[in-house]
Design an enzyme around this catalytic site. Structure first.
Site, PDB file in Angstrom:
ATOM      1  N   PRO A 103       6.014  64.926  24.333  1.00 41.92           N
ATOM      2  CA  PRO A 103       5.864  65.066  25.787  1.00 41.92           C
ATOM      3  C   PRO A 103       5.592  66.514  26.207  1.00 41.92           C
ATOM      4  O   PRO A 103       6.294  67.430  25.787  1.00 41.92           O
ATOM      5  CB  PRO A 103       7.219  64.585  26.319  1.00 41.92           C
ATOM      6  CG  PRO A 103       7.784  63.738  25.239  1.00 41.92           C
ATOM      7  CD  PRO A 103       7.297  64.332  23.954  1.00 41.92           C
ATOM      8  N   GLU A 104       4.544  66.687  26.996  1.00 43.84           N
ATOM      9  CA  GLU A 104       4.227  67.989  27.578  1.00 43.84           C
ATOM     10  C   GLU A 104       4.245  67.823  29.097  1.00 43.84           C
ATOM     11  O   GLU A 104       4.712  66.795  29.595  1.00 43.84           O
ATOM     12  CB  GLU A 104       2.893  68.488  27.029  1.00 43.84           C
ATOM     13  CG  GLU A 104       2.934  68.602  25.498  1.00 43.84           C
ATOM     14  CD  GLU A 104       1.640  69.087  24.868  1.00 43.84           C
ATOM     15  OE1 GLU A 104       0.807  69.672  25.587  1.00 43.84           O
ATOM     16  OE2 GLU A 104       1.466  68.879  23.659  1.00 43.84           O
ATOM     17  N   ASN A 132       1.325  71.394  22.305  1.00 43.96           N
ATOM     18  CA  ASN A 132       0.416  71.438  21.161  1.00 43.96           C
ATOM     19  C   ASN A 132      -0.930  70.779  21.438  1.00 43.96           C
ATOM     20  O   ASN A 132      -1.982  71.322  21.105  1.00 43.96           O
ATOM     21  CB  ASN A 132       1.092  70.789  19.954  1.00 43.96           C
ATOM     22  CG  ASN A 132       0.598  71.384  18.657  1.00 43.96           C
ATOM     23  OD1 ASN A 132       0.100  72.501  18.629  1.00 43.96           O
ATOM     24  ND2 ASN A 132       0.721  70.641  17.576  1.00 43.96           N
ATOM     25  N   LYS A 141       7.993  71.738  31.508  1.00 42.44           N
ATOM     26  CA  LYS A 141       8.493  70.801  30.502  1.00 42.44           C
ATOM     27  C   LYS A 141       9.919  70.356  30.790  1.00 42.44           C
ATOM     28  O   LYS A 141      10.652  69.970  29.862  1.00 42.44           O
ATOM     29  CB  LYS A 141       8.432  71.447  29.117  1.00 42.44           C
ATOM     30  CG  LYS A 141       7.046  71.475  28.504  1.00 42.44           C
ATOM     31  CD  LYS A 141       7.149  71.844  27.035  1.00 42.44           C
ATOM     32  CE  LYS A 141       5.798  71.755  26.349  1.00 42.44           C
ATOM     33  NZ  LYS A 141       5.892  72.002  24.910  1.00 42.44           N
TER      34      LYS A 141
END
Length: 391
Positions: free
Chosen positions: A2-3, A174, A54
C-alpha cells in the site's frame, strides 16, 4: 504494498461504507497485533477516516453532546499488506487484528486485516512527526518543501532512493517511483540533487517563457510537459481515479486494471536492480552513474518467467547458481592446466612409489595359477582354528 493511493482509497472505502452506521461494544485486538489496546467504553460511536501520505487516521466519535471531546483517534500504517474490510461479524477474515462491531442485527465488523503483520497503529490524533506534506492533498506545500531543501544530505543519494524518503516524498513508494522515473526517462541512479536542481532551473525558465500566455494555455503546457514533482501528484491520482480496490482482493477485475495501468513496475522486459536499501527498482535503459557495483540486471530472468517458450529453450536460466566448496575446487582444478608427462618423469618420485616399481621388476611372474583372495583368507582362518581346509 500500500502506498498513498491505497491509503486514500481505504479512507474513501471506510467513509462510504460506515456512513450512518453506529458501532458498539469493546474494540477487540488480536494477540499478535502490532498496536495497543483501544480503551473505548462508549455504547454507540461513529467511525470516520482521513488519510495523509502513507498514514490513515481513524476517528471513533461517541454519540452525544460531548462527542468531539470524547473522540478517540488511531493513526494506522499499513505496512506491506494492511487493509480495511467491512464484513459479517460472525465470519471475520483471517488476520483481522482490530475489529469494531456495529450495533445492527445481525452485526457487521470493520476489520483491520494484515496477513504479514507489518502494519501498526498508535493512539492519538497526530500524524507521525518527520513526515513531509502529502503528495496528494498538500501538493503546493510538498513541492515547496522539496525545492527549498535541496541542500539536505538526502539529495546526495540516487533519485530512486530519495523518492522513498517520507520527509520529502510522503506517500511515494516502490511502484510509484518506478512509474514516475520511467515516464520522464530519468535513470534511477542519477544523483537526486542533479535531477531536482535542473527541474528548478527549468521551472524558472518556463515562468519567463509563459508570462504572456493565457491561463488555459499555461495549464495545457504543464499538463503536456509535467516535471518530476508534478508526476508525484498526478500519477497517484491516476490510480485513485481508476477506483482500484486493493482493499477487497476478491475484486480481480480491479487488480487486472491496475496491472494493465503499470508501464514499468514488474513489467516483462524491464531492467531491475536493488538499491542500497535492498529495494528493487524497475527501469528501462541505463541505471545511471550511482548504480550499485557488482549487480546484474534481472531482465532475462523476468523475460523467461513471462515467456514459457523462452524457458523451454533455456530450462536452466531460472535455476539459481549455487557455489559450493566442491564446485570451487573443481573449478580451481579446471583452471590449472595439467602438467606435461615429460615434466612428471623429470621430477623425483616419492620413495614409496620408487620401491614399488623396484619390487615389481625384481620379482619374476609366477607360473602357478593365482589363488583368489577369498580362498587365501579362508585358508589362514581355518589354520588358526586348527582345522584343515576343505579340498
Amino acid at each position: 504494498m500500500p502506498e498513498c493511493p491505497e491509503l486514500h482509497l481505504a479512507c474513501r472505502y471506510i467513509n462510504a461504507r460506515c456512513a450512518g452506521l453506529l458501532f458498539s461494544g469493546p474494540v477487540t485486538r488480536s494477540a499478535v497485533a502490532r498496536g495497543p489496546a483501544v480503551p473505548l467504553s462508549s455504547e454507540a460511536f461513529a467511525v470516520r477516516a482521513a488519510a495523509r501520505g502513507k498514514e490513515l487516521r481513524l476517528t471513533l466519535a461517541p454519540s452525544g453532546p460531548d462527542a468531539a471531546d470524547a473522540a478517540l483517534h488511531l493513526v494506522f500504517r499499513f505496512g506491506m499488506t494492511g487493509s480495511f474490510r467491512l464484513c459479517p461479524a460472525a465470519s471475520p477474515p483471517r488476520h483481522a487484528h482490530l475489529v469494531l462491531r456495529t450495533r445492527e442485527l445481525p452485526p457487521r465488523a470493520l476489520c483491520f486485516v494484515d496477513p504479514r503483520r507489518f502494519g501498526s497503529w498508535r493512539l492519538g490524533p497526530h500524524w507521525q512527526p518527520g513526515r513531509g506534506p502529502c503528495v496528494i492533498t498538500e501538493y503546493r506545500d510538498f513541492r515547496e518543501n522539496v525545492l527549498k531543501n535541496l541542500d539536505d544530505k538526502a539529495f546526495d543519494k540516487p533519485i530512486c532512493e530519495a523518492l522513498l524518503n517520507q520527509k520529502f516524498f510522503n506517500g511515494i513508494g516502490n511502484y510509484l517511483r518506478a512509474e514516475i522515473l520511467y515516464r520522464l526517462k530519468i535513470p534511477p541512479f542519477e544523483k537526486a540533487r542533479t535531477v531536482l536542481e535542473a527541474l528548478k532551473d527549468q521551472e524558472q525558465a518556463r515562468r519567463k517563457k509563459n508570462a504572456s500566455l493565457t491561463l488555459s494555455k499555461k495549464l495545457k503546457l504543464k499538463r503536456d510537459n509535467p516535471d518530476l514533482l508534478e508526476l508525484c501528484h498526478t500519477v497517484p491520482m491516476e490510480v485513485i481515479a481508476m477506483e482500484k480496490n486493493f482493499l477487497e482482493p476478491d475484486h480481480l477485475d480491479n487488480y487486472a486494471a491496475f496491472k494493465n495501468w503499470l508501464q514499468c513496475y514488474m513489467v516483462p522486459g524491464m531492467n531491475s536492480l536493488r538499491d542500497r536499501n535492498g529495494r528493487t527498482i524497475w527501469f528501462q535503459g541505463e541505471p545511471g552513474p550511482m548504480a550499485p557495483k557488482g549487480q546484474a540486471s534481472r531482465k532475462k530472468r523476468t523475460r523467461l518467467k513471462a515467456d514459457p517458450e523462452a524457458l523451454k529453450a533455456d530450462p536452466e536460466a531460472l535455476t539459481p547458481k549455487v557455489t559450493t566448496r566442491a564446485s570451487k575446487r573443481r573449478s580451481g582444478a579446471a583452471a590449472k592446466p595439467p602438467k606435461p608427462a615429460a615434466k612428471e618423469e623429470a621430477e623425483r618420485p616419492r620413495k614409496g612409489r620408487a620401491r614399488a616399481r623396484q619390487k615389481a621388476t625384481a620379482v619374476p611372474a609366477s607360473s602357478e595359477p593365482e589363488v583368489p583372495v577369498n580362498a587365501k583368507r579362508s585358508c589362514r582362518t581355518t589354520a588358526r582354528r586348527g582345522k584343515a581346509p576343505a579340498v
